[in-house]
Design an enzyme around this catalytic site. Sequence first.
Site, mmCIF file in Angstrom:
data_model
loop_
_atom_site.group_PDB
_atom_site.id
_atom_site.type_symbol
_atom_site.label_atom_id
_atom_site.label_comp_id
_atom_site.label_asym_id
_atom_site.label_seq_id
_atom_site.Cartn_x
_atom_site.Cartn_y
_atom_site.Cartn_z
ATOM 1 N N ALA A 1 -23.695 9.583 -7.629
ATOM 2 C CA ALA A 1 -23.727 9.469 -6.167
ATOM 3 C C ALA A 1 -22.828 10.500 -5.492
ATOM 4 C CB ALA A 1 -23.330 8.058 -5.750
ATOM 5 N N ILE A 2 -21.586 10.650 -5.970
ATOM 6 C CA ILE A 2 -20.642 11.564 -5.313
ATOM 7 C C ILE A 2 -21.118 13.005 -5.427
ATOM 8 C CG2 ILE A 2 -18.283 12.473 -5.362
ATOM 9 C CD1 ILE A 2 -17.368 9.697 -6.304
ATOM 10 N N GLY B 1 -7.802 2.384 1.772
ATOM 11 C CA GLY B 1 -7.974 2.990 0.448
ATOM 12 C C GLY B 1 -8.790 4.267 0.457
ATOM 13 N N GLU C 1 0.847 -1.202 0.000
ATOM 14 C CA GLU C 1 0.000 0.000 0.000
ATOM 15 C C GLU C 1 0.876 1.243 0.000
ATOM 16 O OE1 GLU C 1 -2.467 2.809 -0.272
ATOM 17 O OE2 GLU C 1 -3.304 0.777 -0.347
ATOM 18 N N ARG C 2 0.592 2.157 -0.913
ATOM 19 C CA ARG C 2 1.439 3.348 -1.050
ATOM 20 C C ARG C 2 0.974 4.520 -0.188
ATOM 21 N NH1 ARG C 2 -0.233 5.691 -7.071
ATOM 22 N NH2 ARG C 2 -2.340 6.325 -6.503
ATOM 23 N N HIS D 1 -44.391 -4.365 12.621
ATOM 24 C CA HIS D 1 -45.138 -3.103 12.608
ATOM 25 C C HIS D 1 -44.914 -2.384 13.934
ATOM 26 C CE1 HIS D 1 -48.427 -0.282 11.933
ATOM 27 N NE2 HIS D 1 -48.812 -0.532 13.183
ATOM 28 N N ALA E 1 -17.515 -0.092 -3.109
ATOM 29 C CA ALA E 1 -16.639 -0.772 -2.165
ATOM 30 C C ALA E 1 -17.073 -2.210 -1.925
ATOM 31 C CB ALA E 1 -16.612 -0.007 -0.840
#
Length: 466
Positions: free
Chosen positions: A184-185, A41, A35-36, A445, A319
């Site tokens: 969405a974004i 993420g 992972e950079r 209910h 995701a």
Amino acid sequence: MADTEFDVLVLGAGPGGYVAAIRAAQLGLKAAVVEREHLGGICLNWGCIPTKALLRSAEIYGYMKHADAYGLTVSGVGFDLPKVVKRSRQVANQLSAGVKGLLKKNKVPVFDGTAKLAGGGKVTVTAKDGASQTLAAKHIIIATGARARSLPGLEPDGKFVWSYKEALVPDTMPKSLLVVGSGAIGIEFASFFRTLGAEVTVVEVMDRVLPVEDEEISAFARKQFEKQGMKIITGGKVTKLDKGATTVTAHVEVGGKVETLTVERVITAVGIQANTENIGLENTKVKLDRGHIVTDGYLRTGEPGVYAIGDVAGAPWLAHKASHEGVICVEKIAGVKDVHPMDKLNIPGCTYCNPQVASVGLTEAKAKAAGYEIKVGRFPFIGNGKAIALGEAEGLVKTVFDAKTGELLGAHMVGAEVTELIQGYVVGKTLETTEAELMHTIFAHPTLSEMMHESVLAAYGRAIHY
């Protein structure tokens, strides 16, 4: 020295990558992750999670402003933008730390740096200080994700023109805002800033907002957005941005005519671009289609021993799709029996604007286009006691069935908490449920979920409460 040979090596620790690595470890495979930047993420750090934290703050603020409708008295209602942002970042950091803990718990080492395929099952990892090392693995999973796409002339500058990153940590509360793109974004940011009081205009190149959703749901959502004071321009294209000392003037082309709109800030949300550059694909048999890595149903690429999952492997860019692909990929590698390719029609989509939007499966239009004879059921929130009690009586639940077999083809919702409700239909669809099972299911209910039942009944002319 650290171990450098593995069964499975995952490039990227987003919701696809870290899940794949953990599942590999659970299955007894020796796994590692490269992972950079951020564990978790984009999703955990600069996407799904921090945006939901911002939207929650806006939601509570919205309720406070309308406290009188609930018989409550609230004075001095306001917000502190730096505190709102700080809370959002704390939530993201907490979850990123949680991923670190999960990887450690499962004995998955993390190599910090940028990965590049080096051929023959090898990967070169270059750290930020320039130091590099070579790792080897029988199976390499590319989970490098994607980044925001920018259009010529609309490139984010970090000051007046924001990408999602700047929008998540705004240095100021703009009085006026232009959002380019109503997926969405885009619509989530539009909803957040509008609730906090900004004058918001949304420009969408397609003929409706939330264009991937069912047309009826999109239309309903648009009416609610406009009722909140949001201005929406569909069939429009932002062709140019002129930056002034404190504002930006956008040139918007609609129907062959160009209008200008001056705002304090612009957010671009026009899609994503896969991270496939500089990862060593050039000398492999990995194929790209419109920038995304081509895979089969088990996420295998054209290069033996190399796989791709998540956003880098194409739509839908979600995701939970990435995580599920990671599990399928690793289980196939491990030889687990009964591993099935993913049915993308069973992937739910959720948008956390106000009102929320959620869906799974075929829209009414796509079901007709696919040749189905259909039955459609609808049930409005105004017919539901819980929705009225909550003060959330604006919404709609819609279901689409195959008229011949009773198969649930799709479900589409707009309204309060539908992002939670949709999972009921997702489970039903995954179990290949027909209308008969759904009709015989007992719904508690008073709950919002009763509307799901009523929508099914409505498709067959049996709705009780509307």
